[in-house]
Design an enzyme around this catalytic site. Structure first.
Site: not given
Length: 190
Positions: A52, A68-70
């Site tokens: 990203k 960011s990624d979750t």
């Protein structure tokens, strides 16, 4: 003047950065969010965060970009965002009365380097009744959230306790992000 860009259209991540009194821009990064099943959750979130941030950094090479990624992990299974009511119910039943882990990966790309890190937070759910799960699903909240719930909204009533960084569960570990931004060379107002 240094520019800071959040590579996300997530209203939760935007609000977390706003709370830090940082001036930043938003540039959505529409990238493929699939990943190899051979990756660990830690590797997966760092790879997706990097993907990203890289997407935006290629267009803005002189800026500091945060991606960011979750993901939510229960018994080794990575739970993404539910596509429909049945999937949301499946996830909530799976998490009910159980402990699961939330991994949030962050990539900060500066004009000179990339810094990647992740935070892991364990979340314990209350034992949920069918009525509670049905009411939550009917709210519509589960459908754009990893694991089918949002700790910061109506879904807060599902959570019994957490061990780790609350803000990481929301989508961005803000305290560590500030420190890593400073390490990357970004001049903070404090």
């Amino acid at each position: 003047m240094q520019r800071l860009i959040l590579a996300s259209s997530s209203p939760r991540r935007r609000e977390l950065l706003e709370n830090l009194h940082l001036t930043f821009e938003i540039s959505s990064s529409n990238v493929d969010e699939s990943f190899s099943p051979d990756l660990t959750p830690e590797e997966a979130v760092k790879e997706l965060a990097s993907r990203k941030a890289s997407f935006v950094a290629k267009k803005e090479p002189n800026a500091f970009v945060i991606g960011s990624d979750t993901v939510v992990v229960h018994n080794g299974d990575i739970l993404g965002k539910p596509n429909d009511r049945e999937e949301a119910l499946y996830m909530l039943k799976k998490l009910s009365g159980q402990t699961h882990s939330v991994f949030t990966g962050v990539s900060i790309i500066s004009p000179e380097r990339e810094i990647q890190f992740y935070e892991k937070t364990d979340v314990v759910f209350w034992e949920l009744s069918h009525e509670e799960m049905d009411a939550y699903i009917s709210s519509g909240e589960p459908f754009d959230k990893a694991g089918g719930y949002g700790i910061q909204g109506f879904g807060s009533f599902l959570v019994r306790e957490i061990k780790g960084d609350y803000f990481s569960v929301v989508g961005l570990p803000v305290a560590r992000t500030v420190r890593e931004l400073r390490h990357a060379g970004y001049v903070l107002p404090y």
